[in-house]
Design a protein around this motif. Sequence first.
Motif, PDB file in Angstrom:
ATOM      1  N   ASP A   1     -43.990   6.522  20.549  1.00  0.00           N
ATOM      2  CA  ASP A   1     -43.357   6.002  19.337  1.00  0.00           C
ATOM      3  C   ASP A   1     -41.930   5.522  19.603  1.00  0.00           C
ATOM      4  O   ASP A   1     -41.471   4.568  18.976  1.00  0.00           O
ATOM      5  CB  ASP A   1     -43.357   7.085  18.254  1.00  0.00           C
ATOM      6  N   LYS A   2     -41.261   6.180  20.529  1.00  0.00           N
ATOM      7  CA  LYS A   2     -39.887   5.779  20.866  1.00  0.00           C
ATOM      8  C   LYS A   2     -39.498   6.407  22.195  1.00  0.00           C
ATOM      9  O   LYS A   2     -39.898   7.545  22.496  1.00  0.00           O
ATOM     10  CB  LYS A   2     -38.913   6.204  19.762  1.00  0.00           C
ATOM     11  N   THR A   3     -38.721   5.669  22.961  1.00  0.00           N
ATOM     12  CA  THR A   3     -38.207   6.165  24.247  1.00  0.00           C
ATOM     13  C   THR A   3     -36.748   5.747  24.402  1.00  0.00           C
ATOM     14  O   THR A   3     -36.300   4.774  23.780  1.00  0.00           O
ATOM     15  CB  THR A   3     -39.030   5.610  25.425  1.00  0.00           C
ATOM     16  N   GLY A   4     -36.032   6.484  25.230  1.00  0.00           N
ATOM     17  CA  GLY A   4     -34.649   6.114  25.506  1.00  0.00           C
ATOM     18  C   GLY A   4     -33.851   7.280  26.072  1.00  0.00           C
ATOM     19  O   GLY A   4     -34.302   8.437  26.050  1.00  0.00           O
ATOM     20  N   PHE A   5     -32.653   6.954  26.561  1.00  0.00           N
ATOM     21  CA  PHE A   5     -31.759   7.964  27.111  1.00  0.00           C
ATOM     22  C   PHE A   5     -30.890   8.553  25.996  1.00  0.00           C
ATOM     23  O   PHE A   5     -30.400   7.843  25.122  1.00  0.00           O
ATOM     24  CB  PHE A   5     -30.859   7.360  28.188  1.00  0.00           C
TER      25      PHE A   5
ATOM     26  N   HIS B   1     -26.006  16.730  29.116  1.00  0.00           N
ATOM     27  CA  HIS B   1     -26.696  16.166  30.278  1.00  0.00           C
ATOM     28  C   HIS B   1     -27.519  14.959  29.826  1.00  0.00           C
ATOM     29  O   HIS B   1     -28.148  14.980  28.757  1.00  0.00           O
ATOM     30  CB  HIS B   1     -27.602  17.203  30.936  1.00  0.00           C
ATOM     31  N   ARG B   2     -27.513  13.969  30.646  1.00  0.00           N
ATOM     32  CA  ARG B   2     -28.256  12.741  30.320  1.00  0.00           C
ATOM     33  C   ARG B   2     -29.738  12.954  30.642  1.00  0.00           C
ATOM     34  O   ARG B   2     -30.101  13.246  31.782  1.00  0.00           O
ATOM     35  CB  ARG B   2     -27.700  11.558  31.112  1.00  0.00           C
ATOM     36  N   ARG B   3     -30.586  12.777  29.613  1.00  0.00           N
ATOM     37  CA  ARG B   3     -32.028  12.989  29.749  1.00  0.00           C
ATOM     38  C   ARG B   3     -32.787  11.764  29.190  1.00  0.00           C
ATOM     39  O   ARG B   3     -32.297  11.046  28.326  1.00  0.00           O
ATOM     40  CB  ARG B   3     -32.476  14.243  28.997  1.00  0.00           C
ATOM     41  N   TRP B   4     -33.976  11.619  29.734  1.00  0.00           N
ATOM     42  CA  TRP B   4     -34.875  10.558  29.251  1.00  0.00           C
ATOM     43  C   TRP B   4     -35.829  11.172  28.235  1.00  0.00           C
ATOM     44  O   TRP B   4     -36.564  12.103  28.545  1.00  0.00           O
ATOM     45  CB  TRP B   4     -35.649   9.937  30.412  1.00  0.00           C
TER      46      TRP B   4
ATOM     47  N   PHE C   1     -37.151  14.375  30.008  1.00  0.00           N
ATOM     48  CA  PHE C   1     -37.294  14.414  31.454  1.00  0.00           C
ATOM     49  C   PHE C   1     -35.897  14.341  32.087  1.00  0.00           C
ATOM     50  O   PHE C   1     -34.935  13.849  31.474  1.00  0.00           O
ATOM     51  CB  PHE C   1     -38.130  13.231  31.964  1.00  0.00           C
ATOM     52  N   GLU C   2     -35.821  14.780  33.326  1.00  0.00           N
ATOM     53  CA  GLU C   2     -34.563  14.654  34.058  1.00  0.00           C
ATOM     54  C   GLU C   2     -34.270  13.199  34.379  1.00  0.00           C
ATOM     55  O   GLU C   2     -33.120  12.751  34.314  1.00  0.00           O
ATOM     56  CB  GLU C   2     -34.611  15.476  35.345  1.00  0.00           C
TER      57      GLU C   2
ATOM     58  N   GLU D   1     -43.122  15.168  35.393  1.00  0.00           N
ATOM     59  CA  GLU D   1     -43.426  16.134  34.347  1.00  0.00           C
ATOM     60  C   GLU D   1     -42.189  16.348  33.490  1.00  0.00           C
ATOM     61  O   GLU D   1     -41.055  16.290  33.989  1.00  0.00           O
ATOM     62  CB  GLU D   1     -43.884  17.470  34.951  1.00  0.00           C
ATOM     63  N   PRO D   2     -42.397  16.612  32.194  1.00  0.00           N
ATOM     64  CA  PRO D   2     -41.229  16.877  31.341  1.00  0.00           C
ATOM     65  C   PRO D   2     -40.649  18.258  31.644  1.00  0.00           C
ATOM     66  O   PRO D   2     -41.364  19.184  32.046  1.00  0.00           O
ATOM     67  CB  PRO D   2     -41.815  16.810  29.936  1.00  0.00           C
ATOM     68  N   ILE D   3     -39.368  18.376  31.429  1.00  0.00           N
ATOM     69  CA  ILE D   3     -38.719  19.674  31.618  1.00  0.00           C
ATOM     70  C   ILE D   3     -38.602  20.445  30.308  1.00  0.00           C
ATOM     71  O   ILE D   3     -38.169  21.607  30.301  1.00  0.00           O
ATOM     72  CB  ILE D   3     -37.318  19.490  32.233  1.00  0.00           C
TER      73      ILE D   3
END
Length: 271
Positions: free
Chosen positions: A19-23, A35-38, A49-50, A56-58
């Motif tokens: 549905d949506k992605t981004g940093f 912390h910058r995550r995806w 994610f890192e 794999e997601p953290i």
Amino acid sequence: MKLNERSVAHYATCDSPPDKTGFLLKKGERNTAYHRRWFVLKGNMLFYFEERDGREPIGVIVLEGCTVELCESAEEFAFAVKFDCAKARVYKMSAESQAAMESWVKALSRASFDYMRLVVMELERQLEEIQEAAGGTGLGAGGPQGRPKSTRPNPVARSRSGVSAAQKGLQEEVQPTSDTSKENGVAWSKPPPVASANGSVEGTSCAAWEGCTDSGTAQRADGVRAPPVPPRRRGASLESPVSPGTGCFSKLHDWYGREVEELRMQWLHSQ
């Protein structure tokens, strides 16, 4: 809530469109730095994610029973995901711009099933209002919802008219003659008499059919002309070609029984 880690990880990385992605910048639970995550939003699950190409997601946040609102933070364009439970964790994140923050807040606020349930209820209410309004004002416009009437011909009416025309044409073609038999008011031509070798005439012993009027057609009490019926078959015989006189089933059964008995006796004598 118990989640299977392998199934959740597969859902996060499968080919289903997100549905949506981004940093985003996410504040840690122990290390309070950002912390910058995806982030990947799928349904009511927010995976992070890192790196963008992480296998794999953290972590995952299930967006049920929560609210998304702006918060005060050292980072600009920050917002928080808060749950109703008092001891639940508060997830603080920060976007790169005002537009990105507003887009994420709107997407996360609409991700829960509770929000979808409210939307469905509101749409059902609006639909009922439209149907009630159309039912009161749209009856004269071709239907309850103002749809135009269909101009396609009625296949039932067309088939009935075709049958009536065929019956009328058949009645006009079949006219009573001087040498005819009548059945249900319709005159059918008799076969011409044929003289046999011994001088007798065949085909003249057929009894005339009754139920006819003087005009050659049968009529009911209400004056409606009866439909035509097909002519009776003549010359069909139920006799067996092997054993004449076996038109009756009992005779045919006895004839075959005798044949079977003879074959059985021949077989016994041959043993």
